[in-house]
Design an enzyme around this catalytic site. Structure first.
Site, PDB file in Angstrom:
ATOM      1  N   ASP A  21      18.764  19.808 -35.190  1.00 13.75           N
ATOM      2  CA  ASP A  21      19.881  20.170 -34.310  1.00 13.75           C
ATOM      3  C   ASP A  21      21.211  19.999 -35.040  1.00 13.75           C
ATOM      4  OD1 ASP A  21      21.013  21.067 -32.003  1.00 13.75           O
ATOM      5  OD2 ASP A  21      20.788  19.195 -30.882  1.00 13.75           O
ATOM      6  N   GLY A  24      24.929  24.762 -35.536  1.00 15.96           N
ATOM      7  CA  GLY A  24      26.147  25.435 -35.072  1.00 15.96           C
ATOM      8  C   GLY A  24      27.385  24.598 -35.311  1.00 15.96           C
ATOM      9  N   HIS A  38      22.617  28.314 -39.270  1.00 17.02           N
ATOM     10  CA  HIS A  38      21.175  28.542 -39.122  1.00 17.02           C
ATOM     11  C   HIS A  38      20.533  28.883 -40.466  1.00 17.02           C
ATOM     12  CE1 HIS A  38      21.492  28.022 -34.927  1.00 17.02           C
ATOM     13  NE2 HIS A  38      22.114  29.163 -34.673  1.00 17.02           N
ATOM     14  N   SER A  66      13.468  27.152 -28.953  1.00 13.79           N
ATOM     15  CA  SER A  66      12.886  26.686 -27.691  1.00 13.79           C
ATOM     16  C   SER A  66      12.814  27.818 -26.670  1.00 13.79           C
ATOM     17  CB  SER A  66      13.725  25.536 -27.123  1.00 13.79           C
ATOM     18  OG  SER A  66      14.906  26.030 -26.530  1.00 13.79           O
ATOM     19  N   TRP A  70      16.663  31.392 -25.516  1.00 12.98           N
ATOM     20  CA  TRP A  70      16.946  32.805 -25.188  1.00 12.98           C
ATOM     21  C   TRP A  70      18.264  32.923 -24.438  1.00 12.98           C
ATOM     22  CZ3 TRP A  70      13.870  36.009 -27.710  1.00 12.98           C
ATOM     23  CH2 TRP A  70      12.556  35.642 -27.973  1.00 12.98           C
ATOM     24  N   LEU A 132      -0.596  19.154 -46.652  1.00  9.73           N
ATOM     25  CA  LEU A 132       0.242  18.975 -45.465  1.00  9.73           C
ATOM     26  C   LEU A 132      -0.013  20.061 -44.415  1.00  9.73           C
ATOM     27  CD1 LEU A 132       2.913  17.488 -44.375  1.00  9.73           C
ATOM     28  CD2 LEU A 132       4.138  19.408 -45.406  1.00  9.73           C
ATOM     29  N   LEU A 196      15.072  15.084 -25.412  1.00  9.47           N
ATOM     30  CA  LEU A 196      13.913  15.799 -25.963  1.00  9.47           C
ATOM     31  C   LEU A 196      14.070  17.310 -25.917  1.00  9.47           C
ATOM     32  CD1 LEU A 196      10.729  13.860 -24.812  1.00  9.47           C
ATOM     33  CD2 LEU A 196      11.908  13.801 -26.997  1.00  9.47           C
ATOM     34  N   GLU A 208       7.655   6.737 -31.877  1.00 13.20           N
ATOM     35  CA  GLU A 208       8.925   6.060 -32.145  1.00 13.20           C
ATOM     36  C   GLU A 208      10.011   7.119 -32.339  1.00 13.20           C
ATOM     37  OE1 GLU A 208       9.341   2.811 -32.075  1.00 13.20           O
ATOM     38  OE2 GLU A 208       7.215   2.443 -31.729  1.00 13.20           O
TER      39      GLU A 208
HETATM   40  C1  IPE Z   1      16.664  21.997 -29.150  1.00 10.44           C
HETATM   41  O1  IPE Z   1      17.996  22.113 -29.504  1.00 10.44           O
HETATM   42  C2  IPE Z   1      15.892  23.204 -29.589  1.00 10.44           C
HETATM   43  C3  IPE Z   1      15.697  23.364 -31.027  1.00 10.44           C
HETATM   44  C4  IPE Z   1      16.091  22.517 -31.936  1.00 10.44           C
HETATM   45  C5  IPE Z   1      15.006  24.545 -31.420  1.00 10.44           C
HETATM   46  P1  IPE Z   1      19.098  22.701 -28.508  1.00 10.44           P
HETATM   47  O2  IPE Z   1      20.396  22.624 -29.233  1.00 10.44           O
HETATM   48  O3  IPE Z   1      18.672  24.019 -28.023  1.00 10.44           O
HETATM   49  O4  IPE Z   1      19.026  21.669 -27.309  1.00 10.44           O
HETATM   50  P2  IPE Z   1      20.114  21.270 -26.224  1.00 10.44           P
HETATM   51  O5  IPE Z   1      20.622  22.544 -25.620  1.00 10.44           O
HETATM   52  O6  IPE Z   1      21.181  20.513 -26.943  1.00 10.44           O
HETATM   53  O7  IPE Z   1      19.368  20.396 -25.259  1.00 10.44           O
HETATM   54  C1  IPE Z   2      19.681  23.845 -33.902  1.00  2.63           C
HETATM   55  O1  IPE Z   2      21.053  23.967 -34.041  1.00  2.63           O
HETATM   56  C2  IPE Z   2      18.958  25.139 -34.136  1.00  2.63           C
HETATM   57  C3  IPE Z   2      18.422  25.764 -32.927  1.00  2.63           C
HETATM   58  C4  IPE Z   2      18.478  25.287 -31.728  1.00  2.63           C
HETATM   59  C5  IPE Z   2      17.775  27.044 -33.085  1.00  2.63           C
HETATM   60  P1  IPE Z   2      21.974  24.436 -32.837  1.00  2.63           P
HETATM   61  O2  IPE Z   2      22.137  25.912 -32.902  1.00  2.63           O
HETATM   62  O3  IPE Z   2      21.499  23.907 -31.560  1.00  2.63           O
HETATM   63  O4  IPE Z   2      23.360  23.763 -33.241  1.00  2.63           O
HETATM   64  P2  IPE Z   2      24.381  23.056 -32.271  1.00  2.63           P
HETATM   65  O5  IPE Z   2      23.604  22.035 -31.491  1.00  2.63           O
HETATM   66  O6  IPE Z   2      24.954  24.118 -31.388  1.00  2.63           O
HETATM   67  O7  IPE Z   2      25.386  22.442 -33.179  1.00  2.63           O
HETATM   68 MG    MG Z   3      21.839  22.233 -30.489  1.00  2.00          MG
END
Ligand code: IPE
Ligand code: IPE
Ligand code: MG
Length: 244
Positions: A21, A24, A38, A66, A70, A132, A196, A208
């Site tokens: 995460d 962005g 990304h 996830s 979408w 792996l 999560l 953990e």
């Molecule tokens: C969780 O991250 C999904 C992935 C890492 C693919 P998100 O950035 O989508 O989750 P939220 O919106 O912060 O819960």
């Molecule tokens: C995780 O990074 C990648 C995906 C969810 C696909 P994010 O795109 O959620 O980045 P932030 O959380 O907006 O910084």
């Molecule tokens: Mg995110």
């Protein structure tokens, strides 16, 4: 289950799951478009694959997209799918070279045909590799996965092949997409969020958790080792009592 790495003098989790995460926000900090984050993030997944393998992890499972993602703009979804498409194709050669077995979990049927083909091809080509096991969660949602498992078991009940009182936890696990892997020992989530987001809710029951403020594109071997050190300090009791 733990393996021991003599060189690092650390017990190594057999299965590491990651919520990558912060792509962005990482890009925004650099005044770049989210898509740049990304792209960078996918390179880090590749690097971390080698790192986890090198320290002795046996299963590595990453959340790439996830069932809720979408909701993002068409542009962002398109870019993410484009990155996945390229990644899945490039992954075949690299996995063969490194003896990595690749799998995907999630609602495959809702993906575009060429991505489904790329997943099937990657899984088929690498299925006999013995190193792996690398799993990518694409269009994955834990609640969706559990719902699908419940539907499969209900069909057996409706057909008269199964009694409701005979349904066990093991049968539920066996009907999840993750039925070929042990439950994660360690979950890492980057970017400071501590939730999560619908990732492996059933499988993470006794895992953990390690949270770090580092954005995924900045994650590296040093950050991974920090998580493993922390994991080494945890005492896993699984509901029991520590023996003195
Ligand atoms: C969780 O991250 C999904 C992935 C890492 C693919 P998100 O950035 O989508 O989750 P939220 O919106 O912060 O819960
Ligand atoms: C995780 O990074 C990648 C995906 C969810 C696909 P994010 O795109 O959620 O980045 P932030 O959380 O907006 O910084
Ligand atoms: Mg995110």
């Amino acid at each position: 289950m733990d393996n021991y790495n003599e060189k690092l003098d650390l017990k190594i989790p057999e299965h590491v799951a990651v919520i990558l995460d912060g792509n962005g926000r990482w890009a925004k900090k650099k005044h770049m478009p989210r898509t740049y984050g990304h792209m960078q993030g996918s390179k880090v997944v590749e690097k971390m694959l080698y790192e986890v393998d090198d320290i002795g992890v046996k299963y590595f499972t990453v959340y790439a997209f996830s069932t809720e993602n979408w909701k993002r703009s068409d542009d962002e979804v398109k870019t993410l799918m484009g990155i996945l498409r390229t990644y899945l194709k490039d992954c075949v050669k690299k996995s063969m070279k490194n003896n990595v077995r690749c799998r995907a979990i999630g609602r495959k049927d809702e993906l575009s045909d060429d991505i489904i083909d790329a997943i099937n091809n990657l899984e088929e080509e690498t299925k006999n590799n013995t190193g792996l096991t690398f799993t990518i969660a694409i269009n994955y949602g834990g609640r969706d996965e559990i719902t699908r498992a419940v539907r499969k078991l209900s069909c057996e009940v409706a057909r008269g092949n199964l009694k409701p009182e005979d349904i066990t936890e093991d049968m539920i696990s066996a009907n999840l997409d993750t039925n070929y892997m042990p439950d994660p020992d360690l979950l890492i989530r980057t970017s400071g969020e501590q939730r999560l987001s619908n990732y492996l809710p059933w499988q993470l029951a006794y895992t953990e958790f390690y949270f770090t403020d580092v954005y995924w594109p900045d994650f590296n071997r040093e950050e991974l080792l920090k998580a493993i050190y922390k994991y080494n300090k945890r005492e896993r009791r699984f509901g029991g009592v520590k023996e003195d």
